[in-house]
Write a protein that holds these residues in place. Structure first.
Motif: not given
Length: 164
Positions: A90-105
């Motif tokens: 779950r922590d890994q998925a949250v980190a992936t989603a956080l990177e996606e949020l940063k990348h997408a603005g």
């Protein structure tokens, strides 16, 4: 005999004994858990011979391989009951989603669905990961805005003046 005695005698969990009693009307005549004999101080008692007859018939017809499996499994207090993602994943998925949020603005509709397709797992798990990541992302944004505002206020005030 009490429910505790029935549990000890059969090896069944409290949830299994409760299920046997609660569903006795649907069970066939020979496999029907006995009716309560009496209740004393909120403790239910059953006829010992009736319980022993029930148990002998149950072992003969159904067996004992699945006893102690009724009810909800104990979890770790973090929502992990053995069926879903563990906290590390779950922590890994949250980190992936956080990177996606940063990348997408920021958040974009359909982000969880896209992450589920790209990385595997079900959409609902990714929705929870994205929601957790959004909270972290928004919290970091508000902190950086506060730091920027404090910096701007200090610059407007000019250089610090020292006393003579």
């Amino acid at each position: 005999m009490s429910r505790a005695w029935v549990m000890e005698h059969t090896g069944a969990s409290a949830a299994t004994v409760a299920r046997w009693y609660g569903q006795r009307a649907q069970a066939p005549e020979g496999l029907r858990f006995p009716e309560m004999a009496c209740t004393i101080e909120r403790v239910h008692y059953y006829d010992q011979e009736a319980v022993e007859a029930f148990w002998a018939a149950w072992r003969e017809d159904v067996g004992t391989g699945r006893l102690r499996r009724a009810g909800r499994p104990r979890g770790d207090g973090k929502g992990n009951h053995g069926g879903g993602w563990g906290r590390a994943r779950r922590d890994q998925a949250v980190a992936t989603a956080l990177e996606e949020l940063k990348h997408a603005g920021g958040y974009q509709r359909g982000m969880a669905t896209r992450l589920a397709r790209e990385h595997g797992g079900n959409e609902r798990s990714w929705q929870r990961a994205v929601a957790e990541a959004r909270t972290l992302h928004e919290h970091k944004d508000s902190q950086s805005q506060n730091v920027q505002r404090d910096h701007d206020v200090k610059q407007e005030a000019g250089p610090a003046q020292t006393a003579p």
